[in-house]
Design an enzyme around this catalytic site. Structure first.
Site, PDB file in Angstrom:
ATOM      1  N   ASP A 172       0.744  -1.266   0.028  1.00 20.10           N
ATOM      2  CA  ASP A 172      -0.126   0.077  -0.038  1.00 20.10           C
ATOM      3  C   ASP A 172       0.970   1.142  -0.161  1.00 20.10           C
ATOM      4  O   ASP A 172       0.641   2.304  -0.623  1.00 20.10           O
ATOM      5  CB  ASP A 172      -1.029  -0.035   1.150  1.00 20.10           C
ATOM      6  CG  ASP A 172      -1.565  -1.182   1.191  1.00 20.10           C
ATOM      7  OD1 ASP A 172      -1.473  -2.126   0.689  1.00 20.10           O
ATOM      8  OD2 ASP A 172      -2.832  -1.096   2.074  1.00 20.10           O
ATOM      9  N   GLU A 403       3.689  -7.944  12.220  1.00 23.09           N
ATOM     10  CA  GLU A 403       3.207  -7.700  10.732  1.00 23.09           C
ATOM     11  C   GLU A 403       4.498  -7.614   9.922  1.00 23.09           C
ATOM     12  O   GLU A 403       4.535  -7.879   8.755  1.00 23.09           O
ATOM     13  CB  GLU A 403       2.484  -6.438  10.688  1.00 23.09           C
ATOM     14  CG  GLU A 403       1.642  -6.111   9.524  1.00 23.09           C
ATOM     15  CD  GLU A 403       0.784  -4.901   9.583  1.00 23.09           C
ATOM     16  OE1 GLU A 403       0.787  -4.270  10.720  1.00 23.09           O
ATOM     17  OE2 GLU A 403       0.037  -4.502   8.434  1.00 23.09           O
TER      18      GLU A 403
END
Ligand code: GLC
Length: 440
Positions: A172, A403
């Site tokens: 992203d 993450e």
């Protein structure tokens, strides 16, 4: 390193913790719904603990497929969960007549991992007839997704599909998209008012800036205006990119669908036609010899986005590079590794935009290391592959199932935890597969 069993227990525990009704959330607070490519990796992870859930994960994901074949990047299985933006009332997926009433969804997609995930599940469980029956049933749905991409996202019929939103790339906030995003000049009133949630839950210094977020919303609105259909978007979008990772994973999934299709007695001629064109154009159009890397192509500017970045390496997993290209990319990796970086930074550590903690601008990502590992093995770079695997496993072991992670050896050595969300599902899936897969 803790022993292998402890890591595996923890991986299993995280998948169970994140399991909802038929699907697994990426992490409980930050991402409370089903994400498309996360679920692909997660299904592969579940495959090592519970094949029935691996199947259900993909079944639930494809329950959100649109009539035109598009598979949304988020499925909002819970309509009452409000801690996420942009949520389903903002996406208005009903604008497309082929979008299911339920589950509500976003209107963009994510990298097509499902073909190779399916093939891998079957390779791990060759005798499982339930899995084989499921594979035969889902194969046409995955093909339908690929057909959507080749018909809606490839106006020049090059075999290279475009994305029109950075979120479709899966990466992203990568610096790859900075220049294209900056060309979007927003005036007051061009986007509706909205309230972000991500920077309330995660550390804002690790999240995208406000100006970038406004542009994400602008591109979302553009999709909405065109009912999320390809042609109108291709004509109007200021952001149209033939991405490396997206196309490499499409090609890798084509390859899996062809192998499975032949085994099941299905017609694979359409896939073979796409594949020949895709591989040829990827190899020529996306190769940058000065950088020794594959790079994305900006269709609006009609030029390459000449930056070194993790997505280019995934061409290895899809068998795209010729020997010279593969050697070139391998040298890039070796030079990073020899200069005090853990493998593999998600963005060129020598570039100005490198930021070792902001998401997608430098940190190490679990699923990317998984893809890179497979690619290096495919081309016989076993030693570097082993570093990619063990750097990742050591990070998780020391800093938790996060993450993403710090790539600079010196800094990572002083830390006590990773970055972004904790108890992350694809981190657990990557650990499980790297420790347990029969051909690791
Ligand atoms: C972030 C990542 C994206 C992922 C999602 C859920 O948005 O950039 O790739 O799918 O989180 O984990």
């Amino acid at each position: 390193m803790q022993n292998k069993d402890q890591l595996l227990d923890k991986a299993h525990e995280i998948l169970q913790l994140n399991l909802r009704a038929g699907f697994t959330v990426p992490t409980a607070r930050l991402y409370p719904f089903q994400w498309n490519w996360d679920s692909g990796f997660v299904s592969m992870g579940w495959g090592h603990f519970n094949v029935a859930q691996a199947i259900r994960e993909l079944e639930t994901l494809f329950s959100g497929q649109w009539a035109n074949g598009m598979l949304p990047h988020i499925l909002f299985h819970s309509e009452t969960e409000t801690t996420y933006f942009p949520n389903h009332p903002f996406w208005e997926s009903y604008r497309n007549p082929g979008a299911p009433q339920k589950p509500k969804s976003s209107g963009i997609t994510q990298p097509p991992v499902h073909g190779f995930v399916l093939e891998r599940l079957l390779a791990q469980h060759p005798q499982n007839t339930t899995l084989e029956t499921f594979a035969r049933a889902i194969w046409p749905k995955i093909l339908h997704l690929h057909r959507f991409l080749y018909t809606h996202r490839d106006p020049e019929q090059e075999g290279l599909v475009f994305i029109y939103h950075p979120w479709e790339s899966g990466r992203d906030n990568s610096p790859l998209w900075d220049a294209a995003l900056r060309r979007i000049h927003l005036q007051p009133g061009m986007i509706p008012e909205y309230e972000r949630q991500d920077n309330k839950i995660a550390d804002p210094s690790e999240r995208p800036t406000q100006a970038d977020y406004d542009r994400y919303v602008y591109l979302l609105e553009l999709g909405k205006k065109h009912a999320y259909e390809g042609p109108g978007i291709a004509a109007e979008s200021p952001f149209l990119v033939q991405d490396t990772l997206f196309n490499a994973l499409l090609i890798r999934s084509n390859e899996s669908l062809m192998a499975l299709g032949k085994r099941f007695g299905f017609d694979v001629r359409e896939l073979e036609r796409w594949q020949a064109k895709s591989i040829g154009h990827f190899r020529e159009k996306l190769w940058n010899s000065a950088l020794n890397m594959f790079v994305p192509f900006d269709l609006v500017q009609q030029e390459q986005i000449a930056l070194r970045e993790i997505g280019g390496f995934t061409a290895l997993y899809a068998g795209i590079p010729d020997k010279r290209q593969a050697d070139g990319m391998h040298q890039v990796l070796q030079s990073w590794q020899q200069r005090d970086f853990l493998l593999c930074p998600s963005f060129d550590p020598d570039a100005e935009a490198f930021d070792s903690r902001r998401y997608w601008r430098g940190p190490i990502w679990p699923q990317m290391n998984w893809l890179l590992y497979q690619g290096l093995v495919r081309y016989g770079f076993q030693e570097t592959a082993d570093i990619v695997r063990s750097d990742f496993l050591h990070l998780v072991d020391r800093l938790g199932f996060h993450e993403y992670f710090e790539p600079q050896k010196e800094i990572a050595a002083t830390q006590t935890q990773g970055y972004g969300g904790g108890n992350f599902s694809w981190t657990a899936a990557a650990v499980a597969d790297l420790l347990l897969a029969k051909n690791p």
